[in-house]
Design an enzyme around this catalytic site. Structure first.
Site, short mmCIF file in Angstrom:
data_model
loop_
_atom_site.label_atom_id
_atom_site.label_comp_id
_atom_site.label_asym_id
_atom_site.label_seq_id
_atom_site.Cartn_x
_atom_site.Cartn_y
_atom_site.Cartn_z
N PHE A 18 73.22 67.67 40.76
CA PHE A 18 72.10 67.49 41.71
C PHE A 18 72.11 66.07 42.33
O PHE A 18 72.40 65.90 43.52
CB PHE A 18 70.81 67.80 40.94
N GLY A 42 76.92 71.47 36.95
CA GLY A 42 77.19 71.25 38.38
C GLY A 42 77.75 72.51 39.04
O GLY A 42 78.15 73.45 38.37
N ASP A 57 86.26 67.00 31.32
CA ASP A 57 85.16 66.53 30.49
C ASP A 57 85.25 65.02 30.32
O ASP A 57 86.30 64.51 29.91
CB ASP A 57 85.25 67.23 29.12
N SER A 120 66.57 56.63 32.22
CA SER A 120 65.42 57.52 32.42
C SER A 120 64.14 56.88 31.91
O SER A 120 64.15 56.10 30.96
CB SER A 120 65.65 58.82 31.65
N TYR A 144 67.04 62.79 23.63
CA TYR A 144 67.43 62.40 24.99
C TYR A 144 66.93 60.99 25.32
O TYR A 144 67.69 60.13 25.79
CB TYR A 144 66.83 63.42 25.98
N VAL A 187 60.96 70.89 36.57
CA VAL A 187 59.81 71.80 36.69
C VAL A 187 59.58 72.25 38.14
O VAL A 187 59.20 73.41 38.37
CB VAL A 187 58.54 71.14 36.09
N ILE A 188 59.82 71.40 39.13
CA ILE A 188 59.55 71.81 40.52
C ILE A 188 60.46 72.97 40.92
O ILE A 188 60.02 73.95 41.52
CB ILE A 188 59.67 70.61 41.49
N ARG A 211 53.29 63.48 35.80
CA ARG A 211 54.64 63.02 36.11
C ARG A 211 54.65 62.34 37.48
O ARG A 211 53.85 62.67 38.36
CB ARG A 211 55.64 64.21 36.17
N GLY A 271 58.05 67.17 21.85
CA GLY A 271 58.61 65.92 22.37
C GLY A 271 58.18 65.61 23.80
O GLY A 271 58.72 64.71 24.43
#
Ligand code: NAD
Ligand code: UD1
Length: 303
Positions: A18, A42, A57, A120, A144, A187-188, A211, A271
């Protein structure tokens, strides 16, 4: 006006994903661009024809060596995107997020190539202050988040210890065209799929969690600025400075798409972070970053 890297040999890891694919599109005109991707999430249709594809990879050292030959700039987007997946399989997430990133930084050190890394806001966990600034201590609540904390910290250490030019971009919640819409996606894109198909829109828990959603075009601009800035060895929040609740988001997507879907509530997610909103003053001051697409506009054009 964003200063764009030019005449460089650039590697975009995760360039079929993305964020990576939008970044490749912005770079190909002025640079020689290479993509390293294993197509785990992807898509082939995202691959820009003007870029060179190395399929493989990133955890494989030979593949990494081949992909990085003679590069002078690396955007590191390959990684795990789903917080939930890292909770289910922390070891696999660690191999991709951390072991592979460390190998990439080592390789960049050999080549003296600048590295812009995808960090992040998950590193902050539940922040003590909203909006959250880069000074907030790391307190991740998922594997994560923990792995991104280490990646982010390694980026800084490589600049301090070895003088390698690194920039960590702490993305908030990104959305826009080409985001996949599977169960582990953002989520969107999930709400969009559910609303379009007339399926129930599934809000986790009470939906009061917030968010800061940032459009992928603004994230690309932040990356281009990070590639040319003098302020290296630093981490920057990449968000908008505004936030919405997930419940509000569900209702907006249903209404804007003219869908008759019901908004239903499921169990809260393990989490999950309750509140998230970026303080973007550091990115503004040091990178010249400015978000340009408000959420309502971004959602309308997406739908
Ligand atoms: P994405 O899943 O669309 O892109 C990741 C790409 O990396 C995919 O093309 C995938 O095939 C590739 N990849 C994964 N593992 C690989 C491996 N072992 N070897 C080679 N290629 C591999 O995700 P995205 O939303 O574009 O996210 C890009 C980066 O930004 C990720 O590191 C993610 O953790 C981070 N990030 C994303 C968000 C967001 O909201 N999307 C927010 C914060 C951080
Ligand atoms: C997302 C990114 C992560 C990034 C982080 C930064 C994805 C998949 N993950 O994690 O890479 O580091 O932002 O903030 O893009 N939700 C629902 N119903 C659904 C799906 C989600 O209610 O069907 C809720 C979740 O419980 C959560 C919120 O929506 O509260 C956002 O979820 P998600 O899009 O998965 O993003 P994050 O977990 O914030």
């Amino acid at each position: 006006m964003v200063q764009t890297p030019a005449s460089k040999t650039v590697l975009v890891t995760g360039g079929a994903g993305f964020v990576g694919s939008h970044l490749v599109d912005a770079l190909v005109r002025e640079n020689e661009v290479r993509i390293l991707d294993d197509f785990s999430t992807g898509k082939r249709s995202n691959v820009n024809d003007d870029a060179t594809l190395i399929e493989g990879d990133i955890r494989d050292s030979e593949t990494l060596r081949r992909a990085t030959e003679d590069v002078d700039l690396i955007f590191h987007e390959a990684g795990v995107v789903s917080v939930q997946q890292s909770v289910e399989n922390p070891i696999q997430a660690n191999e991709v997020e951390l072991d592979a990133t460390l190998a990439l930084l080592e390789r960049a050190r050999e080549l003296d190539a600048r590295v812009v890394l995808a960090s992040s806001c998950a590193i902050y966990g539940q922040p003590t202050e909203i909006p959250v600034s880069e000074d907030e201590p790391f307190s991740p609540s998922s594997p994560y988040g923990l792995q991104k904390s280490a990646l982010d910290h390694y980026a800084r250490l490589y600049e301090e210890l070895y003088g390698l030019e690194t920039v960590a971009l702490r993305y908030f919640n990104i959305y826009g065209p080409r985001q996949s819409s599977g169960d582990y996606s953002g989520v969107i894109s999930i709400f969009k799929r559910q609303a379009t198909n007339g399926e129930p829109i599934t809000v986790d828990g009470d939906g009061e969690q917030t968010r800061d959603f940032v459009h992928v075009d603004d994230v690309v601009r932040a990356n281009l600025l990070a590639a040319t800035t003098d302020h290296v060895g630093e981490a920057y929040n990449v968000g908008t400075g505004a936030s919405v609740t997930i419940k509000e988001l569900a209702e907006t997507i249903r209404d804007v798409s003219g869908s008759s879907s019901d908004v239903v509530h499921t169990d809260p997610r393990q989490g999950d972070i309750e509140e998230s909103k970026a303080d973007i003053s550091k990115a503004r001051d040091k990178l010249g970053y400015e978000p340009t697409i408000p959420l309502d506009e971004g959602i309308s054009s997406l739908l």
